[in-house]
Scaffold this motif. Structure first.
Motif, mmCIF file in Angstrom:
data_model
loop_
_atom_site.group_PDB
_atom_site.id
_atom_site.type_symbol
_atom_site.label_atom_id
_atom_site.label_comp_id
_atom_site.label_asym_id
_atom_site.label_seq_id
_atom_site.Cartn_x
_atom_site.Cartn_y
_atom_site.Cartn_z
ATOM 1 N N ARG A 145 0.725 -1.128 0.039
ATOM 2 C CA ARG A 145 -0.090 0.032 0.042
ATOM 3 C C ARG A 145 0.898 1.253 -0.086
ATOM 4 O O ARG A 145 1.731 1.272 0.971
ATOM 5 N N LEU A 146 0.766 2.095 -0.733
ATOM 6 C CA LEU A 146 1.572 3.383 -1.056
ATOM 7 C C LEU A 146 1.226 4.627 -0.364
ATOM 8 O O LEU A 146 -0.278 4.446 0.019
ATOM 9 N N ASN A 147 1.987 5.445 0.047
ATOM 10 C CA ASN A 147 1.619 6.549 0.572
ATOM 11 C C ASN A 147 1.765 7.825 -0.234
ATOM 12 O O ASN A 147 1.286 8.909 0.018
ATOM 13 N N ARG A 148 2.213 7.667 -1.627
ATOM 14 C CA ARG A 148 2.330 8.556 -2.370
ATOM 15 C C ARG A 148 2.492 7.846 -3.699
ATOM 16 O O ARG A 148 2.987 6.835 -3.810
ATOM 17 N N PRO A 149 2.249 8.562 -4.955
ATOM 18 C CA PRO A 149 2.253 7.959 -6.325
ATOM 19 C C PRO A 149 3.422 7.155 -6.463
ATOM 20 O O PRO A 149 4.593 7.871 -6.291
ATOM 21 N N PHE A 150 3.533 5.938 -7.150
ATOM 22 C CA PHE A 150 4.932 5.454 -7.645
ATOM 23 C C PHE A 150 4.307 4.574 -8.769
ATOM 24 O O PHE A 150 3.496 3.397 -8.696
ATOM 25 N N ALA A 151 4.436 4.981 -9.885
ATOM 26 C CA ALA A 151 3.867 4.399 -11.219
ATOM 27 C C ALA A 151 4.506 3.084 -11.841
ATOM 28 O O ALA A 151 4.062 2.493 -12.656
ATOM 29 N N LEU A 152 5.752 2.688 -10.958
ATOM 30 C CA LEU A 152 6.414 1.675 -11.696
ATOM 31 C C LEU A 152 6.655 0.609 -10.628
ATOM 32 O O LEU A 152 7.708 0.230 -10.154
ATOM 33 N N VAL A 153 5.673 0.180 -9.950
ATOM 34 C CA VAL A 153 5.730 -0.969 -8.836
ATOM 35 C C VAL A 153 6.343 -2.170 -9.261
ATOM 36 O O VAL A 153 7.308 -2.840 -8.881
ATOM 37 N N THR A 154 5.618 -2.724 -10.381
ATOM 38 C CA THR A 154 5.984 -3.811 -11.132
ATOM 39 C C THR A 154 7.603 -3.947 -11.639
ATOM 40 O O THR A 154 8.272 -4.788 -11.372
ATOM 41 N N GLU A 155 7.647 -2.703 -12.329
ATOM 42 C CA GLU A 155 9.178 -2.610 -12.782
ATOM 43 C C GLU A 155 10.303 -2.578 -11.880
ATOM 44 O O GLU A 155 11.330 -3.218 -11.797
ATOM 45 N N ALA A 156 9.967 -1.824 -10.760
ATOM 46 C CA ALA A 156 10.808 -1.953 -9.531
ATOM 47 C C ALA A 156 10.996 -3.444 -9.020
ATOM 48 O O ALA A 156 12.101 -3.944 -8.778
ATOM 49 N N GLU A 470 6.487 8.858 -10.285
ATOM 50 C CA GLU A 470 5.287 9.053 -9.892
ATOM 51 C C GLU A 470 4.182 9.267 -10.881
ATOM 52 O O GLU A 470 3.126 9.083 -10.820
ATOM 53 N N GLU A 471 4.521 10.001 -12.050
ATOM 54 C CA GLU A 471 3.660 10.116 -13.085
ATOM 55 C C GLU A 471 3.362 8.971 -13.879
ATOM 56 O O GLU A 471 4.134 8.148 -14.434
ATOM 57 N N ARG A 472 1.847 8.694 -13.989
ATOM 58 C CA ARG A 472 1.445 7.650 -14.552
ATOM 59 C C ARG A 472 1.085 7.969 -16.049
ATOM 60 O O ARG A 472 0.869 6.878 -16.817
ATOM 61 N N ASP A 473 1.123 9.071 -16.673
ATOM 62 C CA ASP A 473 0.878 9.301 -17.980
ATOM 63 C C ASP A 473 2.037 9.310 -19.002
ATOM 64 O O ASP A 473 3.023 10.163 -18.530
ATOM 65 N N PRO A 474 2.225 8.382 -19.622
ATOM 66 C CA PRO A 474 3.456 8.050 -20.499
ATOM 67 C C PRO A 474 4.093 9.478 -21.253
ATOM 68 O O PRO A 474 5.285 9.605 -21.201
ATOM 69 N N ALA A 475 3.157 10.369 -21.805
ATOM 70 C CA ALA A 475 3.416 11.581 -22.695
ATOM 71 C C ALA A 475 4.288 12.509 -21.568
ATOM 72 O O ALA A 475 4.981 13.068 -21.707
ATOM 73 N N LYS A 476 3.535 12.631 -20.511
ATOM 74 C CA LYS A 476 4.229 13.648 -19.584
ATOM 75 C C LYS A 476 5.391 13.015 -18.752
ATOM 76 O O LYS A 476 6.128 13.806 -18.598
ATOM 77 N N ARG A 477 5.471 11.830 -18.894
ATOM 78 C CA ARG A 477 6.517 11.412 -18.180
ATOM 79 C C ARG A 477 7.798 11.533 -19.376
ATOM 80 O O ARG A 477 8.766 11.659 -18.896
ATOM 81 N N ARG A 478 7.541 11.356 -20.447
ATOM 82 C CA ARG A 478 8.560 11.600 -21.264
ATOM 83 C C ARG A 478 9.151 12.989 -21.260
ATOM 84 O O ARG A 478 10.266 13.367 -21.487
#
Length: 527
Positions: A145-156, A470-478
């Motif tokens: 359970r996260l306390n702040r966004p982390f978009a890459l849990v499975t990648e980690a 933390e960003e889940r949107d791929p375009a914004k992450r780029r």
């Protein structure tokens, strides 16, 4: 990489072929391999060395694994469920998983392994900082359970290098993260034979008959890990010509990285095949000590960008033009999905006057620059000597002490001033898994406390890195990635001094080797 001319190496090989064999050929069920380094320790959490990662992929398994596209796929996990907001993750392990000692793999083992790993690894620390709670639900299920966004849990959780995340028994994973383990009990496709391990000579692995591979075809580091070999012997052959000669005679079956000088000789042998185990390649990384003058000033670090010619470095290393990337300013590797040139400076045409001006602005007082040289590594040695010569042309007084890699890895942790046993610069070599994005790139991390050797400190870069994962949107992450890249060129945690590929070599009766970036041997057989 070697200073021997190719004709002398060919003569050495021919002489070795005429000599009696030093060992009997191995049975067809045994694969004999020579990797870049020998196995010197067993803990993939305490050590970030490539040799212990290679050992880890023999004996352990992962919760998730990266496929050939770099995507995280379930490995030990059967089901993964995430809440709509991405803040809660539930994982259920596959049925029938067992450790080498016969004990079942439980969720408690996974949780203990994640906790120990997260104390050491740059990715693990980022995940831990975003985690409110990690709890065991039952023998096969646990939650994060996260306390702040982390978009890459499975990648980690698929972390494959540096301190890779492997699942150990809870009793082993309970070892303090600062204490090296000596028990290599895993649940992977091969079992480590501790009674046959001779450090500096050989490490031995045998097939795990109880391993239950996934049904999918192998893809990258993911998919079904079918062990087709009864035994793997990882042998020590530090001399490149000796290893190449042994491959020619069939005394060994695989060399991870033969010297480029030897490649033409091996190519002429119809019983040997060469291929790019790592299709994207490696980078020469110049690590800079940010604590001491002159490189505690960013202007002095930027001066180095105007002195390095990447192609000169690669030519000195001995990389053939066909395996070079003549110019690559990308922190996250060229020819990769996250290649960026944003903010790039230098690295192509040296500008000595510009470098001198920057050094004057930084207040450089002429003190000697300690550039540690791991001379037992041909790549590191050639790159170090080439860059030291280039830096000297700008008036830097270079002190290049020679040592072996093991000594360098100890000295690089010293924070003292260079004239008191510390250092200013050293070279290391990384693959794409070490530096493929802002989360996993361990030397890009620039925390002001708890960082890796070199100790870069830049709050703005850390904020940008955190916003990227933390960003889940791929375009914004780029867009964030390009901003990370620009900032990295302003503060220079390290410098990419050249990207290149090497070729692995194996006997033609060995089948199933794939472009996995790092050497793994499931799906491999001898015919």
């Amino acid at each position: 990489m070697s200073s021997w001319p190719t004709r002398l190496l060919a003569a050495a090989l021919a002489a070795s072929l005429a000599a009696p064999s030093v060992a009997q050929p191995a049975p067809q069920s045994t694969l004999r391999i020579v990797l870049i380094n020998d196995l010197a320790s067993l803990d993939p959490v305490v050590s970030t060395a490539a040799f212990v990662r290679n050992h880890g992929f023999m004996v352990y398994d992962q919760l998730f694994a990266l496929d050939s596209k770099g995507e995280a796929k379930p490995q030990m996990v059967d089901r993964h469920e995430a809440s709509a907001d991405g803040m809660t993750h539930r994982f259920t392990l596959r049925e029938g998983l067992a450790f080498h000692d016969g004990q079942p793999v439980r969720a408690a083992d996974a949780v203990a392994s994640i906790r120990r790993w997260s104390q050491r690894d740059v990715v693990g620390r980022a995940l831990a900082a975003a985690t409110a709670a990690m709890e065991v639900v039952d023998d096969r299920t646990f939650t994060i359970r996260l306390n702040r966004p982390f978009a890459l849990v499975t990648e980690a959780l698929a972390r494959p290098t540096a301190s890779a995340l492997f699942i150990m028994p809870e009793r082993v994973a309970s070892t303090p993260a600062t204490t090296g383990i000596t028990d290599a009990t895993g649940s992977g496709p091969f079992i480590f034979k501790a009674d046959e391990w001779q450090a500096g000579q050989r490490a031995v692995y045998v097939r795990n008959p109880a391993y239950r591979p996934r049904a999918e075809e192998p893809d990258g580091l993911a998919g079904g890990k079918v062990a087709k070999l009864e035994r793997i012997e990882w042998l020590s052959m530090p001399d490149a010509a000796t290893a190449a000669a042994a491959l020619q005679t069939g005394e060994i079956d695989f060399i991870e990285q033969p010297s480029p000088d030897l490649v033409p000789v091996l190519e002429r042998n119809r019983n040997i095949r060469l291929f790019a185990l790592n299709p994207v390649g490696f980078m020469v990384w110049l690590r800079i000590n940010h604590l001491h003058p002159p490189f505690n000033d960013p202007r002095a670090r930027i001066a180095l960008l105007h002195l390095i010619n990447q192609q000169d470095v690669l030519n000195a290393v001995g990389v053939r033009p066909s395996e070079q990337v003549p110019y690559c300013p990308a922190y996250f590797f060229c020819n990769s999905p996250l290649e960026s040139h944003a903010g790039a400076v230098g690295l192509r045409e040296p500008d000595i006057e510009k470098a001198r001006a920057l050094l004057r602005e930084a207040g450089h007082d002429g003190r000697r620059i300690v550039f540690m040289n791991a001379a037992d590594s041909p790549i590191n040695n050639a790159a170090t000597l080439t860059m030291a010569e280039a830096f000297g042309k700008a008036g830097l007084a270079m002190d290049v002490p020679t040592m072996d890699w093991a000594t360098l890895t100890q000295r690089r942790n010293r924070r003292e001033a260079p004239d008191q046993g510390g250092w200013n610069l050293f070279v290391t070599v990384a693959n794409v898994l070490d530096g493929q994005n802002p989360l996993t790139n361990l030397y890009l991390a620039s925390p002001c406390e708890g960082g890796l050797t070199g100790w870069p400190c830049d709050q703005r870069l850390e904020e940008l890195r955190r916003s990227w994962w933390e960003e889940r949107d791929p375009a914004k992450r780029r867009a964030i990635l390009d901003a990370v890249h620009v900032r990295a060129y302003e503060v220079l945690p390290y410098i990419n001094a050249g990207q290149f590929r090497t070729l692995a070599a194996h006997r033609t009766n060995v089948h199933g080797l794939r472009q996995t970036t790092i050497p793994v041997f499931w799906g491999v057989e001898k015919r």
